[in-house]
Structures are given as C-alpha cells and as structure tokens.
Design a protein around this motif. Sequence first.
Motif, PDB file in Angstrom:
ATOM      1  N   VAL A  12       0.857  -1.179   0.000  1.00  0.00           N
ATOM      2  CA  VAL A  12       0.000   0.000   0.000  1.00  0.00           C
ATOM      3  C   VAL A  12       0.896   1.233   0.000  1.00  0.00           C
ATOM      4  O   VAL A  12       1.791   1.362   0.833  1.00  0.00           O
ATOM      5  N   SER A  13       0.649   2.134  -0.911  1.00  0.00           N
ATOM      6  CA  SER A  13       1.483   3.331  -1.046  1.00  0.00           C
ATOM      7  C   SER A  13       1.416   4.198   0.210  1.00  0.00           C
ATOM      8  O   SER A  13       0.342   4.332   0.824  1.00  0.00           O
ATOM      9  N   PRO A  14       2.551   4.797   0.622  1.00  0.00           N
ATOM     10  CA  PRO A  14       2.523   5.742   1.749  1.00  0.00           C
ATOM     11  C   PRO A  14       1.568   6.908   1.541  1.00  0.00           C
ATOM     12  O   PRO A  14       1.128   7.531   2.511  1.00  0.00           O
ATOM     13  N   LEU A  15       1.258   7.215   0.277  1.00  0.00           N
ATOM     14  CA  LEU A  15       0.256   8.228  -0.052  1.00  0.00           C
ATOM     15  C   LEU A  15      -0.773   7.621  -0.996  1.00  0.00           C
ATOM     16  O   LEU A  15      -0.426   6.788  -1.844  1.00  0.00           O
ATOM     17  N   PRO A  16      -2.042   8.017  -0.908  1.00  0.00           N
ATOM     18  CA  PRO A  16      -3.035   7.507  -1.855  1.00  0.00           C
ATOM     19  C   PRO A  16      -2.653   7.857  -3.292  1.00  0.00           C
ATOM     20  O   PRO A  16      -2.263   8.992  -3.589  1.00  0.00           O
ATOM     21  N   LEU A  17      -2.738   6.870  -4.155  1.00  0.00           N
ATOM     22  CA  LEU A  17      -2.450   7.071  -5.573  1.00  0.00           C
ATOM     23  C   LEU A  17      -3.748   7.443  -6.287  1.00  0.00           C
ATOM     24  O   LEU A  17      -4.756   6.739  -6.173  1.00  0.00           O
ATOM     25  N   LEU A  18      -3.720   8.527  -7.024  1.00  0.00           N
ATOM     26  CA  LEU A  18      -4.895   9.002  -7.741  1.00  0.00           C
ATOM     27  C   LEU A  18      -4.673   8.784  -9.235  1.00  0.00           C
ATOM     28  O   LEU A  18      -3.820   9.433  -9.850  1.00  0.00           O
ATOM     29  N   LEU A  19      -5.400   7.835  -9.801  1.00  0.00           N
ATOM     30  CA  LEU A  19      -5.321   7.583 -11.236  1.00  0.00           C
ATOM     31  C   LEU A  19      -6.221   8.573 -11.956  1.00  0.00           C
ATOM     32  O   LEU A  19      -7.346   8.831 -11.525  1.00  0.00           O
ATOM     33  N   ILE A  20      -5.744   9.112 -13.053  1.00  0.00           N
ATOM     34  CA  ILE A  20      -6.447  10.185 -13.727  1.00  0.00           C
ATOM     35  C   ILE A  20      -7.831   9.732 -14.191  1.00  0.00           C
ATOM     36  O   ILE A  20      -8.814  10.484 -14.088  1.00  0.00           O
ATOM     37  N   GLU A  21      -7.936   8.473 -14.663  1.00  0.00           N
ATOM     38  CA  GLU A  21      -9.240   7.997 -15.124  1.00  0.00           C
ATOM     39  C   GLU A  21     -10.212   7.844 -13.961  1.00  0.00           C
ATOM     40  O   GLU A  21     -11.414   8.089 -14.103  1.00  0.00           O
ATOM     41  N   GLU A  22      -9.692   7.433 -12.779  1.00  0.00           N
ATOM     42  CA  GLU A  22     -10.555   7.330 -11.604  1.00  0.00           C
ATOM     43  C   GLU A  22     -11.004   8.720 -11.148  1.00  0.00           C
ATOM     44  O   GLU A  22     -12.151   8.915 -10.731  1.00  0.00           O
ATOM     45  N   ALA A  23     -10.087   9.684 -11.205  1.00  0.00           N
ATOM     46  CA  ALA A  23     -10.437  11.048 -10.808  1.00  0.00           C
ATOM     47  C   ALA A  23     -11.548  11.598 -11.692  1.00  0.00           C
ATOM     48  O   ALA A  23     -12.492  12.252 -11.206  1.00  0.00           O
ATOM     49  N   ARG A  24     -11.462  11.332 -12.977  1.00  0.00           N
ATOM     50  CA  ARG A  24     -12.495  11.826 -13.887  1.00  0.00           C
ATOM     51  C   ARG A  24     -13.842  11.176 -13.591  1.00  0.00           C
ATOM     52  O   ARG A  24     -14.892  11.838 -13.617  1.00  0.00           O
ATOM     53  N   MET A  25     -13.815   9.859 -13.309  1.00  0.00           N
ATOM     54  CA  MET A  25     -15.066   9.172 -13.001  1.00  0.00           C
ATOM     55  C   MET A  25     -15.724   9.735 -11.748  1.00  0.00           C
ATOM     56  O   MET A  25     -16.947   9.827 -11.661  1.00  0.00           O
ATOM     57  N   LEU A  26     -14.884  10.136 -10.767  1.00  0.00           N
ATOM     58  CA  LEU A  26     -15.400  10.644  -9.495  1.00  0.00           C
ATOM     59  C   LEU A  26     -15.598  12.158  -9.495  1.00  0.00           C
ATOM     60  O   LEU A  26     -16.019  12.734  -8.492  1.00  0.00           O
ATOM     61  N   GLY A  27     -15.263  12.798 -10.597  1.00  0.00           N
ATOM     62  CA  GLY A  27     -15.423  14.238 -10.692  1.00  0.00           C
ATOM     63  C   GLY A  27     -14.414  15.018  -9.880  1.00  0.00           C
ATOM     64  O   GLY A  27     -14.647  16.176  -9.517  1.00  0.00           O
ATOM     65  N   GLN A  28     -13.248  14.390  -9.606  1.00  0.00           N
ATOM     66  CA  GLN A  28     -12.198  15.077  -8.851  1.00  0.00           C
ATOM     67  C   GLN A  28     -11.261  15.796  -9.814  1.00  0.00           C
ATOM     68  O   GLN A  28     -10.944  15.289 -10.892  1.00  0.00           O
ATOM     69  N   SER A  29     -10.820  16.969  -9.406  1.00  0.00           N
ATOM     70  CA  SER A  29      -9.890  17.722 -10.248  1.00  0.00           C
ATOM     71  C   SER A  29      -8.457  17.383  -9.872  1.00  0.00           C
ATOM     72  O   SER A  29      -8.141  17.119  -8.712  1.00  0.00           O
ATOM     73  N   VAL A  30      -7.593  17.352 -10.871  1.00  0.00           N
ATOM     74  CA  VAL A  30      -6.157  17.116 -10.669  1.00  0.00           C
ATOM     75  C   VAL A  30      -5.432  18.326 -11.214  1.00  0.00           C
ATOM     76  O   VAL A  30      -5.483  18.609 -12.420  1.00  0.00           O
TER      77      VAL A  30
END
Length: 328
Positions: A12-30
């Motif tokens: 498990v990464s020491p920090l949460p990994l944010l995949l760009i495709e997952e961010a788009r699905m969840l409406g999160q901005s990167v």
Amino acid sequence: MPFQLVDRAVTVSPLPLLLIEEARMLGQSVSRATHRRIRKGVYVDGAAYDALKPWERYAVRVLAFARRHPSAVLCLESAAVVLGLPTFGEARDIHVYDPDRAASRRFGDVAVHTSDDPRAVTSVDGILVTTMIDTVVDLARVLPPAQALAVVDASISSVQGGSQALPELSARAASQRARRGRVHLRWLWEFADGAAESPAESVSRAVIEWVGFPRPVLQRTFRYEGHRDRVDFHFPESDAIGEVDGWEKYALADPDAAAQRLADEKRREDRLRRYGHPFARWDLAEAWRVDPLVRALRAAGIRRTYAPHSTFLATLASYSPRTVRASR
C-alpha cells in the motif's frame, strides 16, 4: 523452505495514488498546483509527497509503477520495497526483471534487467517480485557491504526456519554464474546475524568490526532489581553495553507517552550503570560517520583488538546518514 514467509510486505502506497481515469469518473480535479505526477496518469498530493522521507518517496514511485504495469516483475531495491526489506535513500531507478530480453536496458527511470541466472518470481498482494531469496542475493552482490548486511540480517530475522536461511542464501549465490560481489558475499555469510533488530544495529555491527573493536554479543538480557533489561550490544571483555538509537521510538504523537518512554530509558540506563556496566550510546548517523561511534566506545572503556579494515571503512564515505532508513 525458509524464504517463503513475507511478514513485512509493503503493498500500500505511503500516499493515496490518484489515477487520472478514476479522478475523472469521481469528478475530482487534478491540478499541477496541488498534485505531483508520479507516473503517466498517476498523481499524489504534492505537498504530502514533498514531506515524505526519501525511502517513502521511492515506495510511492515503486507502487505507482506496479499499479500501471501489473505484469512487470520488480527486482532489486524495487522488490525490496514490496518484500519489506531495508531500503536506503531514494533509489534512482525502478528495477524490473525480464528474463526474455537479450540485454539489460534503461527506459527513463526504469531499469530492465536480464540475466543468465534465472530468478524465481512470486506475487505479493498481486504485485510480481523476485522471491525473497533471489532479491536478497541480488542486493547482497550490488549494495555496499554495510547496506548489504542490513538486508541480509533483516531477511534471516523475518523468515521461518531462520537457522537455515544463511546456508540457503549461500547455496543460491554459489549456484549462480554471476561473479560480481563474491568476495564480500563470503564476508556477509560469515558475519550476518538475524539477532540484529534494525538496519541501525546492522550498520553499527559492521563499523564496530571494521574499526577493530571486539565483536559484541547481540540482544543480551540482564536481570537487576526485578527488571529484565535487554540491550543491543554487550562487550564481554569490558562488560560494557552499547545501544544504537533510531530515535523514532521516542517520536510519539502523545507528548506524555514520549516523556514517559524517555524517563523509562534513563532509569534503565542508570540501573545498568549501577551494576558495573559502562554505557555507550550512539545513533545511526554517528555510526555512518564512524568517529563518533569510536569515541562512544572508547569512552565506555572498550579497546580495539586489531587493526582497522580500511578498505571496508572506505565504502561508508559516500553515503549520507540523513538519507538512510533507520527502521524496518
């Protein structure tokens, strides 16, 4: 087979990994202002990433790569991250094993290795890595001796059937065609000890040996005044005790608990001194610099018994103590 147990796996990464495709699905901005790109399409919180220790940043990079390339087989330092072996600083490359390649190559920060000696592969929570035994032998060949000792010590202390671990490591190395590192491999197999409980202890053991001090007993227990006190190092010739501090054990979130732990440690040291044990204390940074450790041992009445190993000591010179992982 002793090298089948992985009890310190890091998947498990020491920090949460944010995949760009997952961010788009969840409406999160990167945003480049707030996020750091680790690999193509993989981001983390930028400020949190900058605050990580070097080995933690490397773990983020390794696990981000594994997320994007699930069929890749990690090896060397990258496999060490997943297997929970000691790591040192932030390695430059992600290391991948590919036996089908005609030659090893580098692609940006990814070093792809091949070899005439086959490596066994295992899966740890879905991440493919070279097995513990192959990873340890590979690192033992290429790392500077003190770092290699920390890896070997950690591996034989963490597996089932630890008493058979060293013969198995030695046999695996001897079965390989590779000749790199054979001289210090012999030293490692003779000197490694699973009783060492941290990289700080392993590095300290190496420095103590190379400077010419007598070899200490590890994890000796003393019973005084109804207490059971276990120490890192005991030097029977002088009855002196040595302790190496990573100080993480005092860095508790609860200030009262931290103060209590410091007070308990002071009482413990005073108790051991009352019963005639000179006391030497140092930290990992001082072990890497050698001279502070030498002064601490001399002040405790410990004397050298043979000439220093200058060739081994020279391997410590280029490694900054500020970038060395002090626990496992």
